[in-house]
Design a protein around this motif. Structure first.
Motif, PDB file in Angstrom:
ATOM      1  N   THR A  28       0.819  -1.212   0.000  1.00  0.00           N
ATOM      2  CA  THR A  28       0.000   0.000   0.000  1.00  0.00           C
ATOM      3  C   THR A  28       0.855   1.266   0.000  1.00  0.00           C
ATOM      4  OG1 THR A  28      -0.104  -0.163   2.405  1.00  0.00           O
ATOM      5  CG2 THR A  28      -1.924  -1.120   1.144  1.00  0.00           C
ATOM      6  N   PHE A  29       1.986   1.195  -0.662  1.00  0.00           N
ATOM      7  CA  PHE A  29       2.924   2.324  -0.669  1.00  0.00           C
ATOM      8  C   PHE A  29       2.243   3.621  -1.061  1.00  0.00           C
ATOM      9  CE2 PHE A  29       6.973   4.375  -1.046  1.00  0.00           C
ATOM     10  CZ  PHE A  29       6.888   5.225  -2.147  1.00  0.00           C
ATOM     11  N   SER A  30       1.370   3.561  -2.042  1.00  0.00           N
ATOM     12  CA  SER A  30       0.758   4.782  -2.574  1.00  0.00           C
ATOM     13  C   SER A  30      -0.173   5.460  -1.577  1.00  0.00           C
ATOM     14  CB  SER A  30       0.007   4.483  -3.872  1.00  0.00           C
ATOM     15  OG  SER A  30      -1.049   3.581  -3.622  1.00  0.00           O
ATOM     16  N   THR A  31      -0.469   4.814  -0.469  1.00  0.00           N
ATOM     17  CA  THR A  31      -1.359   5.430   0.512  1.00  0.00           C
ATOM     18  C   THR A  31      -0.600   6.201   1.588  1.00  0.00           C
ATOM     19  OG1 THR A  31      -1.385   3.523   2.008  1.00  0.00           O
ATOM     20  CG2 THR A  31      -3.011   3.549   0.207  1.00  0.00           C
ATOM     21  N   TYR A  32       0.734   6.078   1.589  1.00  0.00           N
ATOM     22  CA  TYR A  32       1.541   6.693   2.641  1.00  0.00           C
ATOM     23  C   TYR A  32       2.200   7.987   2.194  1.00  0.00           C
ATOM     24  CZ  TYR A  32       1.298   2.184   5.052  1.00  0.00           C
ATOM     25  OH  TYR A  32       0.870   1.044   5.681  1.00  0.00           O
ATOM     26  N   ALA A  33       2.176   8.970   3.071  1.00  0.00           N
ATOM     27  CA  ALA A  33       3.101  10.078   2.912  1.00  0.00           C
ATOM     28  C   ALA A  33       4.484   9.548   3.261  1.00  0.00           C
ATOM     29  CB  ALA A  33       2.718  11.226   3.840  1.00  0.00           C
ATOM     30  N   MET A  34       5.486  10.009   2.520  1.00  0.00           N
ATOM     31  CA  MET A  34       6.845   9.516   2.724  1.00  0.00           C
ATOM     32  C   MET A  34       7.781  10.677   3.050  1.00  0.00           C
ATOM     33  SD  MET A  34       6.758   6.237   2.390  1.00  0.00           S
ATOM     34  CE  MET A  34       8.520   5.884   2.310  1.00  0.00           C
ATOM     35  N   GLY A  35       8.828  10.348   3.775  1.00  0.00           N
ATOM     36  CA  GLY A  35       9.775  11.385   4.149  1.00  0.00           C
ATOM     37  C   GLY A  35      11.201  10.902   4.109  1.00  0.00           C
ATOM     38  N   TRP A  36      12.110  11.855   4.060  1.00  0.00           N
ATOM     39  CA  TRP A  36      13.532  11.590   4.176  1.00  0.00           C
ATOM     40  C   TRP A  36      14.041  12.179   5.488  1.00  0.00           C
ATOM     41  CZ3 TRP A  36      16.665   8.578   1.291  1.00  0.00           C
ATOM     42  CH2 TRP A  36      16.208   8.171   0.045  1.00  0.00           C
ATOM     43  N   PHE A  37      14.942  11.429   6.103  1.00  0.00           N
ATOM     44  CA  PHE A  37      15.579  11.830   7.344  1.00  0.00           C
ATOM     45  C   PHE A  37      17.085  11.691   7.173  1.00  0.00           C
ATOM     46  CE2 PHE A  37      11.766  11.707  10.093  1.00  0.00           C
ATOM     47  CZ  PHE A  37      10.896  11.019   9.256  1.00  0.00           C
ATOM     48  N   ARG A  38      17.840  12.308   8.056  1.00  0.00           N
ATOM     49  CA  ARG A  38      19.279  12.123   8.009  1.00  0.00           C
ATOM     50  C   ARG A  38      19.851  12.141   9.412  1.00  0.00           C
ATOM     51  NH1 ARG A  38      21.213  17.860   5.211  1.00  0.00           N
ATOM     52  NH2 ARG A  38      20.858  19.213   7.037  1.00  0.00           N
ATOM     53  N   GLU A  89      27.867  20.386   5.529  1.00  0.00           N
ATOM     54  CA  GLU A  89      26.947  20.096   6.628  1.00  0.00           C
ATOM     55  C   GLU A  89      25.811  19.159   6.233  1.00  0.00           C
ATOM     56  OE1 GLU A  89      27.977  23.118   5.543  1.00  0.00           O
ATOM     57  OE2 GLU A  89      26.340  24.613   5.715  1.00  0.00           O
ATOM     58  N   ASP A  90      25.695  18.836   4.942  1.00  0.00           N
ATOM     59  CA  ASP A  90      24.725  17.835   4.507  1.00  0.00           C
ATOM     60  C   ASP A  90      25.251  16.419   4.706  1.00  0.00           C
ATOM     61  OD1 ASP A  90      23.988  19.995   1.752  1.00  0.00           O
ATOM     62  OD2 ASP A  90      22.772  19.702   3.557  1.00  0.00           O
ATOM     63  N   THR A  91      26.504  16.286   5.094  1.00  0.00           N
ATOM     64  CA  THR A  91      27.085  14.978   5.313  1.00  0.00           C
ATOM     65  C   THR A  91      26.329  14.240   6.411  1.00  0.00           C
ATOM     66  OG1 THR A  91      29.291  15.662   4.595  1.00  0.00           O
ATOM     67  CG2 THR A  91      29.161  13.763   6.087  1.00  0.00           C
ATOM     68  N   ALA A  92      25.845  13.051   6.078  1.00  0.00           N
ATOM     69  CA  ALA A  92      25.035  12.263   7.012  1.00  0.00           C
ATOM     70  C   ALA A  92      24.646  10.953   6.336  1.00  0.00           C
ATOM     71  CB  ALA A  92      23.771  13.025   7.414  1.00  0.00           C
ATOM     72  N   VAL A  93      24.067  10.069   7.124  1.00  0.00           N
ATOM     73  CA  VAL A  93      23.398   8.895   6.564  1.00  0.00           C
ATOM     74  C   VAL A  93      21.939   9.280   6.364  1.00  0.00           C
ATOM     75  CG1 VAL A  93      22.790   6.480   6.874  1.00  0.00           C
ATOM     76  CG2 VAL A  93      24.977   7.328   7.738  1.00  0.00           C
ATOM     77  N   TYR A  94      21.434   9.047   5.175  1.00  0.00           N
ATOM     78  CA  TYR A  94      20.065   9.431   4.824  1.00  0.00           C
ATOM     79  C   TYR A  94      19.166   8.204   4.827  1.00  0.00           C
ATOM     80  CZ  TYR A  94      21.500  14.151   3.664  1.00  0.00           C
ATOM     81  OH  TYR A  94      21.960  15.438   3.748  1.00  0.00           O
ATOM     82  N   TYR A  95      17.994   8.374   5.403  1.00  0.00           N
ATOM     83  CA  TYR A  95      17.006   7.314   5.541  1.00  0.00           C
ATOM     84  C   TYR A  95      15.655   7.797   5.037  1.00  0.00           C
ATOM     85  CZ  TYR A  95      20.317   5.663   9.140  1.00  0.00           C
ATOM     86  OH  TYR A  95      21.427   5.260   9.842  1.00  0.00           O
ATOM     87  N   CYS A  96      14.815   6.860   4.642  1.00  0.00           N
ATOM     88  CA  CYS A  96      13.429   7.210   4.331  1.00  0.00           C
ATOM     89  C   CYS A  96      12.514   6.446   5.282  1.00  0.00           C
ATOM     90  CB  CYS A  96      13.083   6.893   2.884  1.00  0.00           C
ATOM     91  SG  CYS A  96      12.884   5.141   2.535  1.00  0.00           S
ATOM     92  N   ASN A  97      11.298   6.933   5.387  1.00  0.00           N
ATOM     93  CA  ASN A  97      10.271   6.274   6.182  1.00  0.00           C
ATOM     94  C   ASN A  97       8.941   6.889   5.790  1.00  0.00           C
ATOM     95  OD1 ASN A  97       8.777   5.015   8.338  1.00  0.00           O
ATOM     96  ND2 ASN A  97      10.675   4.895   9.496  1.00  0.00           N
ATOM     97  N   ALA A  98       7.865   6.212   6.069  1.00  0.00           N
ATOM     98  CA  ALA A  98       6.564   6.850   5.962  1.00  0.00           C
ATOM     99  C   ALA A  98       6.472   7.863   7.097  1.00  0.00           C
ATOM    100  CB  ALA A  98       5.447   5.824   6.058  1.00  0.00           C
ATOM    101  N   VAL A  99       5.683   8.896   6.899  1.00  0.00           N
ATOM    102  CA  VAL A  99       5.558   9.937   7.922  1.00  0.00           C
ATOM    103  C   VAL A  99       4.088  10.190   8.222  1.00  0.00           C
ATOM    104  CG1 VAL A  99       7.737  11.074   7.379  1.00  0.00           C
ATOM    105  CG2 VAL A  99       5.641  11.772   6.194  1.00  0.00           C
TER     106      VAL A  99
END
Length: 121
Positions: A28-38, A89-99
């Motif tokens: 049901t991916f299309s039903t979720y809002a998605m976000g990026w985190f770092r 300062e953008d250096t980081a590990v980037y992750y995604c998740n539903a939000v």
């Protein structure tokens, strides 16, 4: 259990660009809002950008506004983060998740392995 697989990170010079991808193994991916985190070793994980279920609405924190673009392809269960004019300062590990919610809290209990972005000065 949802699996999130991030990719596209790398080492770039300041001013460079990267395009991150995140594929989610959820029907049901299309039903979720998605976000990026770092997250970098010196800070807690922070929210960066979000996109609603259809892709029609996006939100960015000040750190990425004007430089980052979030998008999605629901047919591929994938969310992207185009990052331009990168800074050290953008250096980081980037992750995604539903939000969810006005504070864009992560929804899925598990995280992927993330993708490392390193910006040299």
């Amino acid at each position: 259990q949802v699996q999130l697989v991030e990719s596209g990170g790398g080492l770039v010079h300041a001013g460079g660009s990267l395009r991150l991808s995140c594929t989610a193994s959820v029907r049901t991916f299309s039903t979720y809002a998605m976000g990026w985190f770092r997250q970098n070793p010196e800070k807690e994980r922070e929210f960066v950008a979000a996109i609603n279920w259809s892709g029609g609405n996006t939100f960015y924190t000040d750190s990425g506004k004007g430089r980052f673009t979030i998008s999605r392809d629901n047919a591929k269960n994938t969310v992207y983060l185009q990052m331009n004019s990168l800074k050290p300062e953008d250096t980081a590990v980037y992750y995604c998740n539903a939000v969810r919610g006005s504070d864009f809290s992560p929804l899925f209990g598990s995280w992927g392995q993330g993708t490392q972005v390193t910006v040299s000065s």
